[in-house]
Design a protein around this motif. Structure first.
Motif, PDB file in Angstrom:
ATOM      1  N   ALA A   7       0.836  -1.205   0.000  1.00 51.90           N
ATOM      2  CA  ALA A   7       0.000   0.000   0.000  1.00 51.90           C
ATOM      3  C   ALA A   7       0.869   1.254   0.000  1.00 51.90           C
ATOM      4  O   ALA A   7       0.561   2.237  -0.677  1.00 51.90           O
ATOM      5  N   LYS A   8       1.965   1.210   0.737  1.00 48.16           N
ATOM      6  CA  LYS A   8       2.876   2.353   0.783  1.00 48.16           C
ATOM      7  C   LYS A   8       3.497   2.599  -0.591  1.00 48.16           C
ATOM      8  O   LYS A   8       3.597   3.740  -1.041  1.00 48.16           O
ATOM      9  N   THR A   9       3.895   1.526  -1.261  1.00 51.03           N
ATOM     10  CA  THR A   9       4.455   1.651  -2.607  1.00 51.03           C
ATOM     11  C   THR A   9       3.421   2.208  -3.582  1.00 51.03           C
ATOM     12  O   THR A   9       3.726   3.103  -4.385  1.00 51.03           O
ATOM     13  N   MET A  10       2.194   1.705  -3.487  1.00 51.73           N
ATOM     14  CA  MET A  10       1.134   2.186  -4.374  1.00 51.73           C
ATOM     15  C   MET A  10       0.835   3.657  -4.105  1.00 51.73           C
ATOM     16  O   MET A  10       0.608   4.426  -5.046  1.00 51.73           O
ATOM     17  N   ALA A  11       0.862   4.060  -2.857  1.00 54.68           N
ATOM     18  CA  ALA A  11       0.611   5.466  -2.514  1.00 54.68           C
ATOM     19  C   ALA A  11       1.719   6.356  -3.063  1.00 54.68           C
ATOM     20  O   ALA A  11       1.461   7.456  -3.565  1.00 54.68           O
ATOM     21  N   ALA A  12       2.960   5.892  -2.991  1.00 57.06           N
ATOM     22  CA  ALA A  12       4.083   6.671  -3.528  1.00 57.06           C
ATOM     23  C   ALA A  12       3.939   6.819  -5.039  1.00 57.06           C
ATOM     24  O   ALA A  12       4.159   7.910  -5.594  1.00 57.06           O
ATOM     25  N   ASP A  13       3.568   5.731  -5.714  1.00 58.37           N
ATOM     26  CA  ASP A  13       3.359   5.793  -7.168  1.00 58.37           C
ATOM     27  C   ASP A  13       2.220   6.748  -7.518  1.00 58.37           C
ATOM     28  O   ASP A  13       2.316   7.525  -8.465  1.00 58.37           O
ATOM     29  N   GLU A  63       2.302  10.140  -9.857  1.00 55.76           N
ATOM     30  CA  GLU A  63       1.373  10.368 -10.963  1.00 55.76           C
ATOM     31  C   GLU A  63       0.592  11.662 -10.759  1.00 55.76           C
ATOM     32  O   GLU A  63       0.349  12.411 -11.715  1.00 55.76           O
ATOM     33  N   ALA A  64       0.202  11.932  -9.536  1.00 53.95           N
ATOM     34  CA  ALA A  64      -0.533  13.169  -9.243  1.00 53.95           C
ATOM     35  C   ALA A  64       0.343  14.392  -9.491  1.00 53.95           C
ATOM     36  O   ALA A  64      -0.124  15.400 -10.040  1.00 53.95           O
ATOM     37  N   LYS A 122      -0.401  17.295 -12.183  1.00 58.88           N
ATOM     38  CA  LYS A 122      -0.447  18.698 -11.775  1.00 58.88           C
ATOM     39  C   LYS A 122       0.449  19.549 -12.675  1.00 58.88           C
ATOM     40  O   LYS A 122       0.065  20.651 -13.073  1.00 58.88           O
ATOM     41  N   THR A 123       1.620  19.013 -13.016  1.00 58.19           N
ATOM     42  CA  THR A 123       2.521  19.727 -13.926  1.00 58.19           C
ATOM     43  C   THR A 123       1.873  19.906 -15.292  1.00 58.19           C
ATOM     44  O   THR A 123       1.907  21.000 -15.870  1.00 58.19           O
ATOM     45  N   GLU A 124       1.274  18.837 -15.801  1.00 57.17           N
ATOM     46  CA  GLU A 124       0.599  18.920 -17.105  1.00 57.17           C
ATOM     47  C   GLU A 124      -0.552  19.920 -17.066  1.00 57.17           C
ATOM     48  O   GLU A 124      -0.746  20.681 -18.013  1.00 57.17           O
TER      49      GLU A 124
END
Length: 94
Positions: free
Chosen positions: A45-51, A55-56, A60-62
């Motif tokens: 879950a921690k890895t998925m949250a970091a990913d 992505e977020a 946000k940059t885009e």
């Protein structure tokens, strides 16, 4: 109260609680397996949250780039509208 009555109540209760206090090696192994699975799930879950965070940040940059492009297009449209308006007013004076 009578000491025999107190002993008659407390002795079975103590024996019952004593029987619940013993834990077998199988019980410990089961608890350990559950804990290890929970730790693995938490790590995933921690890895998925970091990913998801990465992505977020990219999204946000885009979005910022898209907003900048839209703002530039809007300014250009306003400039063009102003020029057309001036040209129209000039043609009305002639």
């Amino acid at each position: 109260m009578n000491k025999k009555l107190i002993a008659a109540i407390l002795l079975p209760a103590a024996l019952t609680l004593g029987g619940c206090a013993t834990v077998s090696k199988e019980d410990l192994a089961e608890v350990r397996a559950i804990a290890e699975k929970a730790a693995a799930d938490a790590s995933e879950a921690k890895t998925m949250a970091a990913d998801a965070g990465k992505e977020a940040a990219a999204a946000k940059t885009e979005a910022g780039e898209a907003r900048a492009a839209a703002d530039a297009a809007n300014r250009k449209a306003e400039e063009t509208e102003t020029k057309i308006d001036r040209m129209f007013k000039k043609s009305m004076y002639k």
